[in-house]
Design a protein around this motif. Structure first.
Motif, short mmCIF file in Angstrom:
data_model
loop_
_atom_site.label_atom_id
_atom_site.label_comp_id
_atom_site.label_asym_id
_atom_site.label_seq_id
_atom_site.Cartn_x
_atom_site.Cartn_y
_atom_site.Cartn_z
N TRP A 362 0.85 -1.19 0.00
CA TRP A 362 0.00 0.00 0.00
C TRP A 362 0.88 1.24 0.00
O TRP A 362 1.64 1.46 0.94
CB TRP A 362 -0.90 0.02 1.23
CG TRP A 362 -1.78 -1.20 1.30
CD1 TRP A 362 -1.55 -2.33 2.02
CD2 TRP A 362 -3.00 -1.40 0.61
NE1 TRP A 362 -2.55 -3.23 1.83
CE2 TRP A 362 -3.46 -2.69 0.96
CE3 TRP A 362 -3.76 -0.62 -0.26
CZ2 TRP A 362 -4.65 -3.21 0.45
CZ3 TRP A 362 -4.94 -1.14 -0.76
CH2 TRP A 362 -5.37 -2.42 -0.40
N THR A 366 -2.06 6.16 0.09
CA THR A 366 -3.38 5.53 0.21
C THR A 366 -3.59 4.88 1.56
O THR A 366 -4.60 4.23 1.79
CB THR A 366 -3.59 4.45 -0.87
OG1 THR A 366 -2.62 3.40 -0.69
CG2 THR A 366 -3.45 5.03 -2.26
N THR A 369 -6.97 4.61 3.37
CA THR A 369 -8.04 4.84 2.41
C THR A 369 -8.24 3.58 1.58
O THR A 369 -7.52 2.61 1.73
CB THR A 369 -7.71 6.02 1.48
OG1 THR A 369 -6.58 5.66 0.68
CG2 THR A 369 -7.38 7.27 2.28
N LYS A 370 -9.21 3.63 0.70
CA LYS A 370 -9.51 2.45 -0.10
C LYS A 370 -9.32 2.74 -1.58
O LYS A 370 -9.94 3.64 -2.12
CB LYS A 370 -10.95 2.00 0.15
CG LYS A 370 -11.19 1.48 1.54
CD LYS A 370 -12.58 0.94 1.70
CE LYS A 370 -13.58 2.05 1.84
NZ LYS A 370 -14.92 1.55 2.18
N CYS A 371 -8.43 1.98 -2.23
CA CYS A 371 -8.37 2.07 -3.68
C CYS A 371 -9.62 1.39 -4.23
O CYS A 371 -10.34 0.70 -3.52
CB CYS A 371 -7.08 1.45 -4.20
SG CYS A 371 -6.87 -0.29 -3.80
N ARG A 372 -9.88 1.54 -5.49
CA ARG A 372 -11.18 1.18 -6.05
C ARG A 372 -11.54 -0.29 -5.82
O ARG A 372 -12.70 -0.61 -5.55
CB ARG A 372 -11.18 1.50 -7.54
CG ARG A 372 -12.54 1.35 -8.20
CD ARG A 372 -12.54 1.97 -9.59
NE ARG A 372 -13.86 1.91 -10.19
CZ ARG A 372 -14.29 0.91 -10.95
NH1 ARG A 372 -13.48 -0.11 -11.20
NH2 ARG A 372 -15.51 0.92 -11.46
#
Length: 437
Positions: A362, A366, A369-372
């Motif tokens: 990661w 990010t 947080t959340k990637c897609r």
């Protein structure tokens, strides 16, 4: 193509179908479905579920075309406990219930909740002694129960209550998932797991109803979930049964996944002392932090990203309410569609070396947080209503525990697994050793 052209998952057995594979190693079974195709047919006894293994198709189901689906097979079972609550509602009813409960999880409330979480985690950490063997799952379960009850219900549980609710949560979590992988006839038999599931659900509803009735009788206001529910009963003439169903949804939904995730976090730390040392150094270097500022701890959040990627919800279901075209196949109304976030998170086309636990996958930008394609709390209108509350609980609890303790495995054999919405650990004995800096 027709529904009959969907490739069937390998390993089907007579009578039980794929139920044995799901029971024996559910995460591995789901992760390997991608080899069958973007959608794979899974047989559980006489029941058929078409499981999505591709993120873009999942996004289409949960976000782009969500109105074409309702809850589905798994939710038929948990509706026996949760009634007509948020976790099982669909359509306009789901939107109304989400609007009703959302104020309890608003970001403005998180600051006070964070201090409650820190106090409970600090108390747990202070109760341990050097060299003590602690059973991690039980400890995490009790601290999470206290967090939810104190934050959402303004109720401080005693030791007996914590143990009572712990047992109920374990029976509901196991019963919900075991029942979903049993062939239809077995799922309805009075087996011990089914009896415990129904009994625990009834007792937890009664417990929540008693909290509601006591608050109404006392007349005091705490500006918490109970007040939100009681106010709604005045405006909308909701029954106590309806209010208790909403309360038990928040209580169980706030306890089981967070407990499992924290237990896995401690397991991963006990197996990887170099990661634990790196986390403890980061915590030490940061000095005193307000609980609301833990998002600044880069490696802690990357570590939690990886815990929630590796240990994710196993199986959720939707059911088509109209004919839909998905992944090149046509599914008629009434078709059960499944999806596994655990499988998405272990898809090698999305995450390189997906079975490797690596927080450094990661990027720092990010962390937290959340990637897609990283959806531990689901997405669209199915996203967990308490995702920010849960993430703060993970941050705060680990920060407090790692500030004082290192964790070492007590046994070397394979840890026992437990069925639940997120496959977990049955018992995890760990030795705690003081941190010296």
């Amino acid at each position: 193509m027709d529904i009959h052209d969907v490739p069937r998952a390998p390993g089907r057995l007579p009578v039980v179908g794929h139920g044995w594979g799901l029971w024996r190693d559910p995460v591995r079974f789901m992760a390997e479905l991608a080899g069958a195709g973007k959608i794979a047919r899974v047989d559980i006894g006489s029941r058929v579920i078409y499981v999505i293994t591709d993120f873009e198709l999942l996004h289409r189901v949960l976000v782009e075309n969500s109105d074409a689906y309702e809850r589905g097979l798994l939710f038929e079972r948990i509706r026996l406990i949760f009634g007509e609550s948020l976790i099982v509602a669909d359509g306009e009813q789901h939107r109304d219930l989400r609007r009703l409960l959302q104020p309890a999880f608003h970001r403005t409330e998180l600051a006070s909740h964070a201090h409650t979480m820190k106090r409970n985690a600090d108390a747990l950490a202070s109760s341990w002694r050097p060299g003590q063997h602690v059973e991690a799952r039980s400890a995490m379960l009790e601290v999470v129960i206290a967090n939810v009850l104190e934050s959402m219900f303004s109720h401080e549980p005693g030791t007996g209550e914590l143990q009572f609710i712990s047992g109920l949560v374990e029976d509901i979590g196991a019963g919900a998932m075991v029942g979903s992988v049993l062939p239809g006839k077995l799922a309805n038999l009075p087996l011990p797991v089914n009896r415990k599931f129904l009994s625990a659900g009834m007792q937890l509803r009664d417990y929540c109803r008693e909290l509601l009735v006591a608050r109404r009788a006392g007349g005091d206001r705490r500006n918490d979930l109970i007040d939100i529910l009681l106010d709604s009963s005045i405006d909308n003439h909701h029954s106590d049964k309806f209010l208790a169903e909403q309360a038990v949804t928040v209580l169980f939904g706030g306890i089981d996944p967070s407990t499992t995730t924290l237990t896995w976090a401690l397991y991963e730390l006990s197996q990887r002392p170099e990661m634990a040392s790196r986390l403890q150094q980061e915590i030490s270097d940061a000095g005193e932090l307000d609980p609301g500022s833990l998002g600044r701890l880069d490696y802690l959040n990357r570590f939690l990203n990886e815990v929630t990627r590796i240990h994710s919800p196993l199986l959720q279901t939707r059911r088509t309410v109209t004919t839909v075209d998905l992944g090149g196949f046509t599914f008629p109304a009434g078709t059960d569609i499944g999806y596994s976030i655990a499988a998405i998170h272990r898809n090698p086309d999305i995450f390189a070396e997906p079975d490797t636990f690596d927080p450094d996958r990661w990027p720092a930008s990010t962390a937290g947080t959340k990637c897609r394609s990283f959806v531990p709390f689901s997405m669209g209108n199915q996203m967990c209503i308490g995702n920010n509350f849960a993430w703060m609980a993970l941050q705060t609890t680990l920060h407090s525990l790692l500030s004082k303790w290192e964790f070492r495995p007590v046994v070397t054999e394979k840890v026992p697994r437990a069925m639940g919405p997120i496959p977990g650990i049955g018992k995890l004995p760990l030795e705690v050793r003081p941190v010296f800096r």
